[in-house]
Scaffold this motif. Structure first.
Motif, PDB file in Angstrom:
ATOM      1  N   LEU A   1       0.846  -1.189   0.000  1.00  0.00           N
ATOM      2  CA  LEU A   1       0.000   0.000   0.000  1.00  0.00           C
ATOM      3  C   LEU A   1       0.884   1.243   0.000  1.00  0.00           C
ATOM      4  O   LEU A   1       1.784   1.377   0.834  1.00  0.00           O
ATOM      5  CB  LEU A   1      -0.906   0.012   1.232  1.00  0.00           C
ATOM      6  CG  LEU A   1      -1.801   1.232   1.411  1.00  0.00           C
ATOM      7  CD1 LEU A   1      -2.802   1.338   0.271  1.00  0.00           C
ATOM      8  CD2 LEU A   1      -2.513   1.183   2.758  1.00  0.00           C
ATOM      9  N   LYS A   2       0.616   2.153  -0.924  1.00  0.00           N
ATOM     10  CA  LYS A   2       1.353   3.411  -1.017  1.00  0.00           C
ATOM     11  C   LYS A   2       0.374   4.570  -0.813  1.00  0.00           C
ATOM     12  O   LYS A   2      -0.787   4.484  -1.231  1.00  0.00           O
ATOM     13  CB  LYS A   2       2.040   3.525  -2.381  1.00  0.00           C
ATOM     14  CG  LYS A   2       3.015   2.401  -2.677  1.00  0.00           C
ATOM     15  CD  LYS A   2       3.529   2.443  -4.106  1.00  0.00           C
ATOM     16  CE  LYS A   2       4.426   3.627  -4.353  1.00  0.00           C
ATOM     17  NZ  LYS A   2       5.015   3.603  -5.722  1.00  0.00           N
ATOM     18  N   TRP A   3       0.851   5.651  -0.195  1.00  0.00           N
ATOM     19  CA  TRP A   3      -0.001   6.819   0.000  1.00  0.00           C
ATOM     20  C   TRP A   3       0.858   8.059   0.233  1.00  0.00           C
ATOM     21  O   TRP A   3       2.045   7.970   0.546  1.00  0.00           O
ATOM     22  CB  TRP A   3      -0.976   6.628   1.154  1.00  0.00           C
ATOM     23  CG  TRP A   3      -0.373   6.701   2.529  1.00  0.00           C
ATOM     24  CD1 TRP A   3      -0.371   7.775   3.377  1.00  0.00           C
ATOM     25  CD2 TRP A   3       0.321   5.654   3.230  1.00  0.00           C
ATOM     26  NE1 TRP A   3       0.256   7.474   4.562  1.00  0.00           N
ATOM     27  CE2 TRP A   3       0.694   6.173   4.486  1.00  0.00           C
ATOM     28  CE3 TRP A   3       0.649   4.330   2.923  1.00  0.00           C
ATOM     29  CZ2 TRP A   3       1.392   5.418   5.437  1.00  0.00           C
ATOM     30  CZ3 TRP A   3       1.357   3.574   3.842  1.00  0.00           C
ATOM     31  CH2 TRP A   3       1.711   4.110   5.092  1.00  0.00           C
ATOM     32  N   LYS A   4       0.244   9.222   0.080  1.00  0.00           N
ATOM     33  CA  LYS A   4       0.901  10.496   0.334  1.00  0.00           C
ATOM     34  C   LYS A   4       0.528  10.965   1.731  1.00  0.00           C
ATOM     35  O   LYS A   4      -0.638  11.227   2.018  1.00  0.00           O
ATOM     36  CB  LYS A   4       0.465  11.538  -0.705  1.00  0.00           C
ATOM     37  CG  LYS A   4       1.089  12.905  -0.509  1.00  0.00           C
ATOM     38  CD  LYS A   4       0.580  13.902  -1.549  1.00  0.00           C
ATOM     39  CE  LYS A   4       1.175  15.290  -1.320  1.00  0.00           C
ATOM     40  NZ  LYS A   4       0.672  16.267  -2.331  1.00  0.00           N
ATOM     41  N   SER A   5       1.533  11.056   2.607  1.00  0.00           N
ATOM     42  CA  SER A   5       1.296  11.528   3.962  1.00  0.00           C
ATOM     43  C   SER A   5       1.661  13.005   4.054  1.00  0.00           C
ATOM     44  O   SER A   5       2.141  13.606   3.100  1.00  0.00           O
ATOM     45  CB  SER A   5       2.136  10.721   4.959  1.00  0.00           C
ATOM     46  OG  SER A   5       3.479  11.173   4.956  1.00  0.00           O
ATOM     47  N   PHE A   6       1.467  13.580   5.236  1.00  0.00           N
ATOM     48  CA  PHE A   6       1.794  14.984   5.439  1.00  0.00           C
ATOM     49  C   PHE A   6       3.311  15.205   5.504  1.00  0.00           C
ATOM     50  O   PHE A   6       3.772  16.346   5.476  1.00  0.00           O
ATOM     51  CB  PHE A   6       1.126  15.506   6.714  1.00  0.00           C
ATOM     52  CG  PHE A   6      -0.348  15.751   6.556  1.00  0.00           C
ATOM     53  CD1 PHE A   6      -0.828  17.002   6.207  1.00  0.00           C
ATOM     54  CD2 PHE A   6      -1.264  14.728   6.748  1.00  0.00           C
ATOM     55  CE1 PHE A   6      -2.189  17.235   6.054  1.00  0.00           C
ATOM     56  CE2 PHE A   6      -2.625  14.945   6.597  1.00  0.00           C
ATOM     57  CZ  PHE A   6      -3.091  16.197   6.243  1.00  0.00           C
ATOM     58  N   THR A   7       4.088  14.113   5.584  1.00  0.00           N
ATOM     59  CA  THR A   7       5.551  14.215   5.621  1.00  0.00           C
ATOM     60  C   THR A   7       6.197  13.563   4.406  1.00  0.00           C
ATOM     61  O   THR A   7       7.397  13.310   4.405  1.00  0.00           O
ATOM     62  CB  THR A   7       6.100  13.573   6.907  1.00  0.00           C
ATOM     63  OG1 THR A   7       5.642  12.214   7.007  1.00  0.00           O
ATOM     64  CG2 THR A   7       5.637  14.343   8.136  1.00  0.00           C
ATOM     65  N   GLY A   8       5.407  13.274   3.369  1.00  0.00           N
ATOM     66  CA  GLY A   8       5.977  12.705   2.159  1.00  0.00           C
ATOM     67  C   GLY A   8       5.356  11.365   1.800  1.00  0.00           C
ATOM     68  O   GLY A   8       4.441  10.872   2.478  1.00  0.00           O
ATOM     69  N   ASP A   9       5.846  10.771   0.734  1.00  0.00           N
ATOM     70  CA  ASP A   9       5.313   9.490   0.267  1.00  0.00           C
ATOM     71  C   ASP A   9       5.719   8.363   1.210  1.00  0.00           C
ATOM     72  O   ASP A   9       6.864   8.305   1.675  1.00  0.00           O
ATOM     73  CB  ASP A   9       5.828   9.191  -1.141  1.00  0.00           C
ATOM     74  CG  ASP A   9       5.305  10.173  -2.179  1.00  0.00           C
ATOM     75  OD1 ASP A   9       4.247  10.780  -1.919  1.00  0.00           O
ATOM     76  OD2 ASP A   9       5.947  10.334  -3.227  1.00  0.00           O
ATOM     77  N   LYS A  10       4.772   7.451   1.463  1.00  0.00           N
ATOM     78  CA  LYS A  10       5.019   6.318   2.355  1.00  0.00           C
ATOM     79  C   LYS A  10       4.463   5.043   1.732  1.00  0.00           C
ATOM     80  O   LYS A  10       3.637   5.076   0.806  1.00  0.00           O
ATOM     81  CB  LYS A  10       4.382   6.548   3.731  1.00  0.00           C
ATOM     82  CG  LYS A  10       5.016   7.659   4.536  1.00  0.00           C
ATOM     83  CD  LYS A  10       4.395   7.750   5.931  1.00  0.00           C
ATOM     84  CE  LYS A  10       5.057   8.855   6.750  1.00  0.00           C
ATOM     85  NZ  LYS A  10       4.464   8.949   8.111  1.00  0.00           N
ATOM     86  N   SER A  11       4.902   3.898   2.271  1.00  0.00           N
ATOM     87  CA  SER A  11       4.374   2.613   1.831  1.00  0.00           C
ATOM     88  C   SER A  11       4.471   1.606   2.976  1.00  0.00           C
ATOM     89  O   SER A  11       5.278   1.781   3.904  1.00  0.00           O
ATOM     90  CB  SER A  11       5.134   2.087   0.604  1.00  0.00           C
ATOM     91  OG  SER A  11       6.471   1.765   0.946  1.00  0.00           O
ATOM     92  N   ILE A  12       3.642   0.587   2.907  1.00  0.00           N
ATOM     93  CA  ILE A  12       3.633  -0.481   3.903  1.00  0.00           C
ATOM     94  C   ILE A  12       3.145  -1.745   3.238  1.00  0.00           C
ATOM     95  O   ILE A  12       2.393  -1.696   2.254  1.00  0.00           O
ATOM     96  CB  ILE A  12       2.735  -0.112   5.114  1.00  0.00           C
ATOM     97  CG1 ILE A  12       2.930  -1.092   6.255  1.00  0.00           C
ATOM     98  CG2 ILE A  12       1.275  -0.026   4.695  1.00  0.00           C
ATOM     99  CD1 ILE A  12       2.194  -0.685   7.538  1.00  0.00           C
ATOM    100  N   GLU A  13       3.552  -2.902   3.749  1.00  0.00           N
ATOM    101  CA  GLU A  13       3.109  -4.191   3.220  1.00  0.00           C
ATOM    102  C   GLU A  13       2.239  -4.905   4.242  1.00  0.00           C
ATOM    103  O   GLU A  13       2.476  -4.819   5.450  1.00  0.00           O
ATOM    104  CB  GLU A  13       4.296  -5.061   2.829  1.00  0.00           C
ATOM    105  CG  GLU A  13       5.049  -4.556   1.604  1.00  0.00           C
ATOM    106  CD  GLU A  13       6.116  -5.526   1.138  1.00  0.00           C
ATOM    107  OE1 GLU A  13       6.485  -6.437   1.914  1.00  0.00           O
ATOM    108  OE2 GLU A  13       6.589  -5.381  -0.012  1.00  0.00           O
ATOM    109  N   PHE A  14       1.215  -5.592   3.755  1.00  0.00           N
ATOM    110  CA  PHE A  14       0.325  -6.402   4.579  1.00  0.00           C
ATOM    111  C   PHE A  14       0.259  -7.807   3.994  1.00  0.00           C
ATOM    112  O   PHE A  14       0.364  -7.987   2.777  1.00  0.00           O
ATOM    113  CB  PHE A  14      -1.107  -5.843   4.581  1.00  0.00           C
ATOM    114  CG  PHE A  14      -1.278  -4.495   5.208  1.00  0.00           C
ATOM    115  CD1 PHE A  14      -1.593  -4.375   6.558  1.00  0.00           C
ATOM    116  CD2 PHE A  14      -1.152  -3.338   4.439  1.00  0.00           C
ATOM    117  CE1 PHE A  14      -1.788  -3.123   7.129  1.00  0.00           C
ATOM    118  CE2 PHE A  14      -1.338  -2.089   5.013  1.00  0.00           C
ATOM    119  CZ  PHE A  14      -1.657  -1.977   6.349  1.00  0.00           C
ATOM    120  N   GLU A  15       0.066  -8.793   4.842  1.00  0.00           N
ATOM    121  CA  GLU A  15      -0.337 -10.121   4.395  1.00  0.00           C
ATOM    122  C   GLU A  15      -1.831 -10.261   4.646  1.00  0.00           C
ATOM    123  O   GLU A  15      -2.315  -9.920   5.717  1.00  0.00           O
ATOM    124  CB  GLU A  15       0.437 -11.222   5.123  1.00  0.00           C
ATOM    125  CG  GLU A  15       1.863 -11.366   4.644  1.00  0.00           C
ATOM    126  CD  GLU A  15       2.509 -12.667   5.120  1.00  0.00           C
ATOM    127  OE1 GLU A  15       1.896 -13.353   5.963  1.00  0.00           O
ATOM    128  OE2 GLU A  15       3.621 -12.967   4.654  1.00  0.00           O
TER     129      GLU A  15
END
Length: 243
Positions: A207-221
């Motif tokens: 999952l990728k998204w734009k946060s208030f401190t820049g672009d972020k990503s995280i993985e889920f199973e």
């Protein structure tokens, strides 16, 4: 998700059916959610609540789902009344209250038009127990700025953003100009069971998204389960302002 006894901080009075708080510990426990579940109606009008990938809750005090024939993700407060005699992973429970969560299907990426079509306003994803991938659903606690009371925030999960990885998604937020005000949280869930292709395999999604401190990503199973329906449900506090 296993049963939790944590209070959602910063979200305010998110249920119209909640009893008022008191100094009684038992009353306080019943004012907060103990789990997130999938409410699954049966053909005969009854329903079960899927607690996690394996555990089902059978309500003993409700004969029909308060959400009709729709399958929904929901916050619930329940009291266990005993293990079902059929299987150990089926539990009988009394539902003290239940409230549905805004739930959507992912939508296809529009490529270079994503900023125009789906917005590019920032938001945060809060890492706590209500941010979870299970039972084929991705449920997120999000945080952003809310100002105008009647403004609608559009939050969408895009697929097809990476041709090399069909399990990469992008969370998009269109605040409709409502970008000044107070911080506030909401819950939103996305039905990803269309990825199951008829089986219940476990997938790894990004999952990728734009946060208030820049672009972020995280993985889920996430473990898929076929047979889900598209739903549109109400949820907590600011979730009424999400589309």
């Amino acid at each position: 998700m296993k049963k939790k006894k944590l209070l959602l901080l910063g979200v305010g009075a998110f249920l119209t059916t909640l009893p008022s708080c008191s100094d009684n510990d038992d009353s306080f426990d019943k004012n907060r959610p103990t789990a997130i579940v999938t409410v699954c109606p049966n053909a005969d009008g009854s329903f079960i609540m899927q607690l996690d990938n394996t555990t089902q809750l059978i309500p003993t005090n409700l004969k029909a789902s308060p959400f009709g024939s729709k399958e929904v993700r929901a916050l619930v407060n329940y009291t266990e009344t005993g293990t079902n005699t059929i299987k150990d992973n089926i539990r009988n429970v009394q539902v003290n209250w239940i409230d549905s969560i805004r739930t959507k299907m992912p939508v296809e990426s529009a490529g270079e038009l994503n900023d125009i079509k789906f917005g590019k306003d920032p938001l945060e994803i809060i890492a706590d127990w209500v941010t979870v991938a299970e039972d084929g659903y991705l449920t997120l606690r999000i945080r952003t700025v809310w100002g105008t009371s009647n403004a609608k925030h559009f939050v969408n999960l895009l697929y097809g953003t990476n041709p090399a990885d069909p399990y990469e998604f992008e969370l998009r937020h269109n605040a409709n100009g409502d970008t000044y005000g107070q911080w506030g949280d909401a819950l939103i869930a996305f039905n990803l069971n269309n990825l199951s292709q008829g089986n219940d395999d476990t997938k790894k999604i990004k999952l990728k998204w734009k946060s208030f401190t820049g672009d972020k990503s995280i993985e889920f199973e996430i473990k898929m389960r076929s047979g889900k329906q598209e739903i549109d449900a109400s949820s907590i506090r600011y979730s009424k302002d999400i589309k």
